[in-house]
Design a protein around this motif. Structure first.
Motif, PDB file in Angstrom:
ATOM      1  N   LEU A  34      -2.341  -6.871  -2.362  1.00 55.76           N
ATOM      2  CA  LEU A  34      -1.328  -5.916  -2.823  1.00 55.76           C
ATOM      3  C   LEU A  34      -0.345  -6.601  -3.772  1.00 55.76           C
ATOM      4  O   LEU A  34       0.017  -6.038  -4.812  1.00 55.76           O
ATOM      5  N   ASP A  35       0.082  -7.818  -3.425  1.00 56.61           N
ATOM      6  CA  ASP A  35       0.983  -8.557  -4.312  1.00 56.61           C
ATOM      7  C   ASP A  35       0.331  -8.811  -5.663  1.00 56.61           C
ATOM      8  O   ASP A  35       0.981  -8.730  -6.716  1.00 56.61           O
ATOM      9  N   GLN A  64      -1.845  10.566  -4.386  1.00 61.36           N
ATOM     10  CA  GLN A  64      -2.198   9.149  -4.415  1.00 61.36           C
ATOM     11  C   GLN A  64      -3.277   8.881  -5.457  1.00 61.36           C
ATOM     12  O   GLN A  64      -3.212   7.886  -6.188  1.00 61.36           O
ATOM     13  N   HIS A  96      -0.549   1.336  -8.210  1.00 64.38           N
ATOM     14  CA  HIS A  96      -1.189   0.901  -6.965  1.00 64.38           C
ATOM     15  C   HIS A  96      -0.233   1.209  -5.820  1.00 64.38           C
ATOM     16  O   HIS A  96       0.762   0.514  -5.624  1.00 64.38           O
ATOM     17  N   PRO A  97      -0.504   2.270  -5.055  1.00 64.05           N
ATOM     18  CA  PRO A  97       0.412   2.677  -3.991  1.00 64.05           C
ATOM     19  C   PRO A  97       0.442   1.673  -2.840  1.00 64.05           C
ATOM     20  O   PRO A  97      -0.496   0.895  -2.644  1.00 64.05           O
ATOM     21  N   ARG A  98       1.536   1.716  -2.067  1.00 66.42           N
ATOM     22  CA  ARG A  98       1.702   0.804  -0.945  1.00 66.42           C
ATOM     23  C   ARG A  98       1.336   1.454   0.383  1.00 66.42           C
ATOM     24  O   ARG A  98       1.809   1.009   1.439  1.00 66.42           O
ATOM     25  N   THR A  99       0.524   2.487   0.358  1.00 67.31           N
ATOM     26  CA  THR A  99       0.142   3.166   1.597  1.00 67.31           C
ATOM     27  C   THR A  99      -0.788   2.272   2.422  1.00 67.31           C
ATOM     28  O   THR A  99      -1.469   1.383   1.892  1.00 67.31           O
ATOM     29  N   ASP A 130      -2.216 -12.389  -1.431  1.00 70.23           N
ATOM     30  CA  ASP A 130      -2.259 -11.056  -0.841  1.00 70.23           C
ATOM     31  C   ASP A 130      -2.703 -10.075  -1.923  1.00 70.23           C
ATOM     32  O   ASP A 130      -2.128 -10.060  -3.015  1.00 70.23           O
ATOM     33  N   VAL A 189       0.253  -5.475  -7.693  1.00 71.10           N
ATOM     34  CA  VAL A 189       1.604  -5.016  -8.046  1.00 71.10           C
ATOM     35  C   VAL A 189       2.181  -5.892  -9.157  1.00 71.10           C
ATOM     36  O   VAL A 189       2.833  -5.383 -10.085  1.00 71.10           O
ATOM     37  N   TYR A 196      -4.512   2.548   1.348  1.00 69.09           N
ATOM     38  CA  TYR A 196      -4.847   1.843   0.115  1.00 69.09           C
ATOM     39  C   TYR A 196      -4.819   0.326   0.330  1.00 69.09           C
ATOM     40  O   TYR A 196      -5.641  -0.403  -0.235  1.00 69.09           O
ATOM     41  N   GLN A 197      -3.916  -0.147   1.168  1.00 68.42           N
ATOM     42  CA  GLN A 197      -3.889  -1.580   1.456  1.00 68.42           C
ATOM     43  C   GLN A 197      -5.142  -2.016   2.201  1.00 68.42           C
ATOM     44  O   GLN A 197      -5.658  -3.116   1.978  1.00 68.42           O
TER      45      GLN A 197
END
Length: 421
Positions: free
Chosen positions: A284-285, A321, A330-333, A282, A288, A336-337
């Protein structure tokens, strides 16, 4: 004149005599043993016919066309034998002038056999009807198999768009714990299709947010490619896809892809390992866990290039942001994802391109270039061209690539064409 008593005696003697329907010599020539043999053969033939009929019935449950055909031939054969016995008996036993009780019994048996034959005819029609029903069921099953095959092909195509085919998924895991795949031009082609799909998917929320923010989409499209005449107003979406593509593929031909490496050169196999490492992860993972990794730095750089500060301010009412990303986060919005999914597809494509030897080359076409079906593909499927007109490139939506001695066509929006419904 005879006396009356003598006359009565003569009449009684005359009435007691039998009238033979055939000559006495012919009746005497009849062989009882031969008749018994014929009758025995008839009984045997009827038993065989019943057995063949039973075989014909059993061949329908379960349905077996070969057994049905064999049993049908056997029934016909027994019926022929019965007919031959009938003709044999008639030839050796001519029909008498007067019907005797024995002949009456034979006629009754013949009538019984005729009734039995009618029964067989009814059963044959019933079997034919059942066969037609089975044929209909077979056709339905064949149609279901065809539909299932089409669904399987569609699923395999979707898997290939993600860079994962059924054959590849069965391959063994490599030493790093990642699924190993064959490095082929087909794999790269599927990665190109996935990247183009990701650009298209990200452009939708981007355009929707621009509408919600009150932006003039016509003016925005004109600022990307000035004075371009679109066949339909809805086609201006390709201007935004082209804008995203140009920003995302900037410096694609550079092996560093605008990301700084600690070493001056990177071995070719490391590109392939990076591809495998991120392929099933993923995005995002990944950023992060390692915010300052090569992929993390690439995402940060491309976001600042694709999403302008004025655009972000109009979307969210502030630049919080953007500042967070510039500081290394790296935001979780959701927005952004969605961008990370796009960035992952482009990053994987670049890693894959430099896994080949020699590396895959990217090419672009400029506005006003004559359309060529050799290395270009129109994003418009249904269009016509006037006889003396030649379509030209209005926008390059997606670049093309040279891989394995062949070209993957670039996607272009054409001008000078008419769109048909």
């Amino acid at each position: 004149m005879q006396p009356s008593g003598a006359k009565d005696t003569q009449l009684r003697e005359s009435n007691s005599q039998k009238v033979h329907p055939q000559p006495m010599e012919e009746a005497a020539n009849q062989n009882p043993e031969a008749v018994e043999a014929v009758v025995s053969r008839i009984f045997t033939n009827i038993s065989s016919l019943k057995s063949a009929y039973i075989q014909l019935q059993s061949a329908h449950t379960p349905y077996d066309p070969d057994k049905i055909q064999a049993a049908d031939k056997l029934v016909i054969s027994e019926l022929k034998n019965l007919s031959e016995l009938k003709h044999f008996y008639r030839e050796h036993n001519p029909k008498p002038v007067c019907v005797s009780p024995q002949d009456s019994r034979l006629a009754a048996e013949i009538q019984e056999q005729q009734s039995l034959l009618k029964t067989y005819e009814v059963m044959v029609k019933k079997f034919q009807s059942e066969i037609q029903n089975k044929d209909s069921e077979i056709l339905q099953l064949q149609q279901q198999i065809l539909e299932a095959s089409q669904k399987r092909i569609k699923l395999e195509k979707n898997l290939k768009l993600r860079g994962l085919s059924a054959k590849e998924s069965e391959n063994a895991v490599n030493e790093d714990g990642h699924f190993s795949v064959d490095l082929t031009p087909e794999l790269f082609r599927s990665a190109v299709e996935g990247a183009y799909r990701a650009i298209h998917d990200f452009s939708k929320p981007l355009i929707n947010m621009m509408k919600a923010a009150g932006w003039d989409l016509d003016a925005a499209a004109n600022s990307i490619e000035p004075d371009l005449v679109y066949a339909k107003r809805a086609h201006k979406k390709y201007a935004f896809e082209s804008h995203i593509c140009q920003r995302m593929f900037a410096e694609f031909q550079n092996e560093f892809f605008s990301v700084k490496y600690e070493n001056s050169a990177v071995p070719n196999d490391s590109f392939y390992h990076q591809y495998l490492a991120l392929r099933e992860s993923d995005p995002l993972d990944a950023v992060v866990q390692s915010p300052k990794s090569l992929f993390g730095n690439f995402c940060r750089k491309k976001y600042l290039e694709v999403v302008h500060s004025k655009m972000e301010s109009a979307f969210f009412g502030n630049l919080d942001q953007r500042n967070y990303i510039m500081s290394g986060g790296h935001p979780r919005t959701a927005f952004y994802q969605a961008f990370l999914k796009l960035t992952k597809s482009i990053w994987l494509l670049h890693r894959l391109a430099y896994s080949f030897d020699p590396p895959v080359r990217v090419f672009q076409v400029k506005r006003g270039t004559d359309f060529s079906e050799v290395y270009m593909e129109s994003v418009l499927e249904n269009f016509t061209v006037d006889e003396n007109e030649k379509p030209k490139v209005g926008l390059m939506v997606m670049p093309g690539f040279y891989v394995g001695g062949s070209a993957i066509k670039c996607q272009v929006y054409l001008t000078g064409v008419k769109v048909t419904e």
